[in-house]
Design a protein around this motif. Structure first.
Motif, short mmCIF file in Angstrom:
data_model
loop_
_atom_site.label_atom_id
_atom_site.label_comp_id
_atom_site.label_asym_id
_atom_site.label_seq_id
_atom_site.Cartn_x
_atom_site.Cartn_y
_atom_site.Cartn_z
N ARG A 32 3.36 -2.54 -9.65
CA ARG A 32 2.84 -1.56 -8.71
C ARG A 32 1.46 -1.05 -9.11
O ARG A 32 0.64 -0.71 -8.27
N SER A 33 1.21 -1.00 -10.41
CA SER A 33 -0.09 -0.50 -10.88
C SER A 33 -1.23 -1.47 -10.59
O SER A 33 -2.41 -1.11 -10.69
N GLU B 118 -4.43 -3.16 -5.37
CA GLU B 118 -5.78 -2.65 -5.24
C GLU B 118 -6.48 -3.26 -4.03
O GLU B 118 -6.20 -4.38 -3.62
N HIS C 151 0.81 -1.21 0.00
CA HIS C 151 0.00 0.00 0.00
C HIS C 151 0.85 1.27 0.00
O HIS C 151 0.32 2.37 -0.16
N GLU D 220 3.69 1.20 -2.09
CA GLU D 220 4.22 1.15 -3.45
C GLU D 220 3.18 1.51 -4.50
O GLU D 220 3.51 1.95 -5.60
N GLY D 221 1.91 1.28 -4.18
CA GLY D 221 0.85 1.53 -5.15
C GLY D 221 -0.47 1.76 -4.44
O GLY D 221 -0.52 2.30 -3.35
N CYS D 222 -1.56 1.39 -5.08
CA CYS D 222 -2.91 1.46 -4.52
C CYS D 222 -3.51 2.86 -4.57
O CYS D 222 -4.64 3.06 -4.11
N GLY D 223 -2.79 3.83 -5.09
CA GLY D 223 -3.36 5.16 -5.34
C GLY D 223 -4.05 5.75 -4.14
O GLY D 223 -3.45 5.96 -3.09
N ASP D 224 -5.35 6.01 -4.30
CA ASP D 224 -6.12 6.66 -3.22
C ASP D 224 -6.87 5.66 -2.35
O ASP D 224 -7.88 6.00 -1.74
N CYS D 225 -6.39 4.42 -2.27
CA CYS D 225 -7.03 3.42 -1.40
C CYS D 225 -7.08 3.94 0.04
O CYS D 225 -6.10 4.48 0.55
N ARG D 226 -8.21 3.74 0.69
CA ARG D 226 -8.38 4.24 2.05
C ARG D 226 -7.93 3.25 3.11
O ARG D 226 -7.54 3.64 4.22
#
Length: 373
Positions: free
Chosen positions: A328-329, A332, A287, A289-295
């Motif tokens: 990394r993309s 999720e 989380h 390295e990636g996951c963008g706007d994951c809460r």
């Protein structure tokens, strides 16, 4: 008819015939290669970490405190009522006495879990799943057989010491390369009596290690874990993380390593102890390295706070440049299965006082290992 075709071929110039044969051979080889790539999944391995929240069967396991997860008809004995009466937390006492965990509810639970699991890879599901809160191997095998189409060839669970009987587990399409092991974490419960230490130890799980073989023959050491819950001191989670590092250190030159599960690190503890920063010194933390706007993967309603209780960490040799790398993309938090979340996007437990609701109080975390081309 065959003689006619042969005669027509004989009339053609020899160079033309040889060229046609070569084209046909190359076409057949190309089709064979494409079919092999599609069927063997050579290029990516999908991983999922999922706390399935109390996947219990409906019968008592000797020596385990699984009395809440029995049918109401089995809870009418004097022994059962006396056992429940000793529970101090009222909600837990009510669950022990009144929860009706029937075969029908177990089936519904497994059906919903399967739906959440199979939401990835166009319904095929992850290649490897790291699981927390599974009662025993029998119920896990049943989930795989009856609801996941026996697609997981390796069903890995070794009974641990947790007093309720919840264990960590792994389901894998990748083959085992050696027998799995359960490593007990050498916790130090400082300042406690022996009786208190034994009680605390009963609320912990070991680290399950499964050496898996990737499609190209490389070795992946998969660790499934469920660290002590936040009611216990942060020092215990620190000890567990140190032990995980110790376990994995000798594998740096021979294996890729993934550790996943319920790390039980709240947002508050993460900030106070700088968990992500410290762990990232030795691992790639999904989380981060990636996951963008994951809460997060868990929502604590009383404080209205999201936390990444569920982690996935990867050895640094998966950072890129090798045969396999973390994509990394692809990282999720998975919420696409109907019934997983409420209108606000918060995870829904399978059952509470209002009856059947969702799937689990945790959301699954997914990530892909990509093979270099």
């Amino acid at each position: 008819m065959r003689n006619h075709v042969r005669n027509e071929w004989m009339k053609m110039p020899r160079p033309y015939v040889m060229a046609m044969i070569l084209v046909l051979m190359l076409g057949a080889f190309g089709c064979s290669l494409v079919q092999k790539r599609q069927s063997s999944g050579l290029d990516d391995v999908y991983l999922m970490s999922f706390n399935v929240e109390n996947l219990f069967d409906t019968t008592h396991d000797e020596g385990k405190d699984d009395y809440a997860f029995l049918p109401l008809s089995a809870k009418q004995t004097a022994f059962h009522k006396a056992f429940c009466a000793k529970i101090k937390v009222q909600s837990w006492k009510d669950e022990c006495l009144l929860k009706d965990w029937t075969e029908e509810k177990l089936q519904a639970k497994m059906k919903r879990l399967a739906g959440a699991i199979l939401q990835v890879k166009k319904g095929e599901g992850p290649d490897v799943i790291f699981l927390a809160e599974v009662e025993n191997k029998a119920v896990l095998e049943r989930l795989n057989r009856e609801y996941l189409g026996s697609r997981y060839k390796e069903v890995v669970l070794i009974e641990g010491q947790d007093k309720r009987g919840i264990d960590v587990a792994i389901l894998s399409k990748l083959p085992l390369n050696s027998p799995p092991k359960l490593h007990q974490i050498p916790f130090r419960f400082e300042g406690q009596s022996r009786a208190e230490q034994a009680k605390s130890l009963g609320d912990t799980r070991g680290i399950l290690a499964a050496e898996l073989k990737l499609p190209d023959g490389s070795l992946l050491m998969a660790y499934s874990l469920h660290l002590p819950n936040p009611m216990h001191p942060a020092a215990l989670r620190t000890q567990a993380l140190a032990f995980l590092k110790e376990l994995s250190a000798p594998l740096a030159q021979t294996h890729y390593v993934v550790a996943a599960g319920d790390f039980n690190i709240t947002a508050e503890e993460n900030e106070k102890e700088q968990r992500t920063v410290e762990v990232a010194k030795d691992w790639l933390v999904a989380h981060a390295e990636g996951c963008g706007d994951c809460r997060g993967t868990y929502y604590y309603r009383p404080l209205k706070v999201w936390s990444f209780l569920d982690w996935m960490v990867f050895s640094k040799n998966l950072s890129g440049g090798g045969a396999w790398a973390l994509d990394r993309s692809s990282i999720e938090v998975l919420t696409a299965y109907d019934g997983q979340v409420n209108a606000e996007g918060h995870p829904l437990s399978f059952e509470d006082r209002s009856g059947v609701m969702g799937v689990s109080d945790h959301l699954p975390l997914g990530a892909v290992l990509k093979r270099s081309r």
